[in-house]
Write an enzyme that holds these catalytic residues in place. Sequence first.
Site, mmCIF file in Angstrom:
data_model
loop_
_atom_site.group_PDB
_atom_site.id
_atom_site.type_symbol
_atom_site.label_atom_id
_atom_site.label_comp_id
_atom_site.label_asym_id
_atom_site.label_seq_id
_atom_site.Cartn_x
_atom_site.Cartn_y
_atom_site.Cartn_z
ATOM 1 N N ASP A 166 11.363 34.926 44.903
ATOM 2 C CA ASP A 166 10.331 35.950 44.999
ATOM 3 C C ASP A 166 11.028 37.190 45.597
ATOM 4 O OD1 ASP A 166 7.602 37.007 45.370
ATOM 5 O OD2 ASP A 166 8.064 36.747 47.480
ATOM 6 N N ASP A 180 9.280 40.482 47.191
ATOM 7 C CA ASP A 180 8.658 41.035 48.393
ATOM 8 C C ASP A 180 8.393 39.927 49.425
ATOM 9 O OD1 ASP A 180 7.127 42.495 50.207
ATOM 10 O OD2 ASP A 180 5.294 42.279 49.026
ATOM 11 N N VAL A 227 0.048 38.501 45.032
ATOM 12 C CA VAL A 227 -1.089 38.718 44.120
ATOM 13 C C VAL A 227 -0.875 40.039 43.374
ATOM 14 C CG1 VAL A 227 -3.576 39.176 44.179
ATOM 15 C CG2 VAL A 227 -2.615 37.398 45.636
ATOM 16 N N ARG A 277 -1.431 43.739 41.444
ATOM 17 C CA ARG A 277 -2.012 44.996 41.954
ATOM 18 C C ARG A 277 -3.534 45.036 41.748
ATOM 19 N NH1 ARG A 277 0.696 49.828 39.171
ATOM 20 N NH2 ARG A 277 2.484 48.566 39.793
ATOM 21 N N SER A 300 5.584 41.848 41.111
ATOM 22 C CA SER A 300 5.596 43.315 41.177
ATOM 23 C C SER A 300 6.090 43.975 39.892
ATOM 24 C CB SER A 300 6.478 43.775 42.337
ATOM 25 O OG SER A 300 6.551 45.180 42.324
ATOM 26 N N LYS A 301 5.350 45.016 39.477
ATOM 27 C CA LYS A 301 5.785 45.828 38.335
ATOM 28 C C LYS A 301 6.860 46.808 38.771
ATOM 29 C CE LYS A 301 1.643 45.391 35.602
ATOM 30 N NZ LYS A 301 0.482 45.954 34.982
ATOM 31 N N ASN A 302 7.116 46.905 40.074
ATOM 32 C CA ASN A 302 8.143 47.821 40.601
ATOM 33 C C ASN A 302 9.443 47.086 40.928
ATOM 34 O OD1 ASN A 302 6.600 50.393 40.824
ATOM 35 N ND2 ASN A 302 5.277 49.139 42.121
HETATM 36 P P1 B16 Z 1 3.107 46.036 42.346
HETATM 37 P P2 B16 Z 1 6.150 39.521 45.129
HETATM 38 C C1 B16 Z 1 4.050 41.154 45.018
HETATM 39 O O1 B16 Z 1 5.430 40.978 45.052
HETATM 40 C C2 B16 Z 1 3.522 41.558 46.386
HETATM 41 O O2 B16 Z 1 3.696 40.482 47.305
HETATM 42 C C3 B16 Z 1 2.041 41.851 46.276
HETATM 43 O O3 B16 Z 1 1.551 42.245 47.541
HETATM 44 C C4 B16 Z 1 1.831 42.960 45.237
HETATM 45 O O4 B16 Z 1 0.438 43.228 45.084
HETATM 46 C C5 B16 Z 1 2.422 42.512 43.911
HETATM 47 O O5 B16 Z 1 3.801 42.226 44.086
HETATM 48 C C6 B16 Z 1 2.273 43.567 42.830
HETATM 49 O O6 B16 Z 1 3.080 44.664 43.160
HETATM 50 O O7 B16 Z 1 1.882 46.818 42.719
HETATM 51 O O8 B16 Z 1 4.396 46.684 42.803
HETATM 52 O O9 B16 Z 1 3.139 45.690 40.875
HETATM 53 O O10 B16 Z 1 5.863 38.982 46.484
HETATM 54 O O11 B16 Z 1 5.587 38.661 43.987
HETATM 55 O O12 B16 Z 1 7.588 39.876 44.918
HETATM 56 MG MG MG Z 2 6.325 37.624 48.176
#
Ligand code: B16
Ligand code: MG
Length: 217
Positions: free
Chosen positions: A9, A11, A47, A49, A116-118
């Site tokens: 993972d 984040d 989770v 966005r 995350s899409k980022n």
């Molecule tokens: P984004 P992970 C997740 O990353 C985050 O834990 C979660 O808080 C966030 O809402 C999700 O990515 C979507 O992120 O807005 O950047 O697309 O823990 O799966 O790496």
């Molecule tokens: Mg995480």
Amino acid sequence: MKYQGVIFDLDGVICHTDKFHYQAWKALADRMGIYFDGEINNRLRGVSRMESLEIILERYGGTLTEDEKIKIADEKNERYKSLLAQMDESDVSETVSSTLNKLREAGLKLAIGSSSKNTRLILNRIGLGGFFDAISDGNNIAFSKPHPQVFTLAAEYLNLAPAECLVVEDARAGIEAAVAGGFDSAAVGDAANDERATYRLKSFSELIDVISTNLLF
Ligand code: B16
Ligand code: MG
């Protein structure tokens, strides 16, 4: 060797963008008069966005159209991305960095499995843009954690079966996803109390022990 690949993972495991998610959601919640705190923020780990927005809107009195929700989520993402601009290579700890290198030296394939899409933007900022053998993220999935899709795709990209991979997660939703996909999991941080995890780590560096113990089998 029991494990041939490790799916991380992003984040909360490789780096900590959770504080930026919190700041960006908090600014939005304050503007809309919605109560938001660290405990609610914990529910957003792993989770997507839009699902995060729905959790925040549980405390919102009014109703919003789908278009309005998308606009709010976009606004949060723009604020979040401007906060990510502060990140650099120093946002990867020594422990994470040396553990990743040791796993690679041991011959394991390494992938990212993030909601995350980022993901690519973050990996580029922290100097790991070209490091992983595969990236599965919020851009290529139809269902986010606790659905296992992000991990099953990561395993597919590595040409490995789920049983050959170890998932490393900080979110309960991520541990649930690993179990649902037939993966063993190593839990860190918030997920370390989750009894469904195969290994509950006190430190990221314990991954080396997990992998080397399983080298014997
Ligand atoms: P984004 P992970 C997740 O990353 C985050 O834990 C979660 O808080 C966030 O809402 C999700 O990515 C979507 O992120 O807005 O950047 O697309 O823990 O799966 O790496
Ligand atoms: Mg995480």
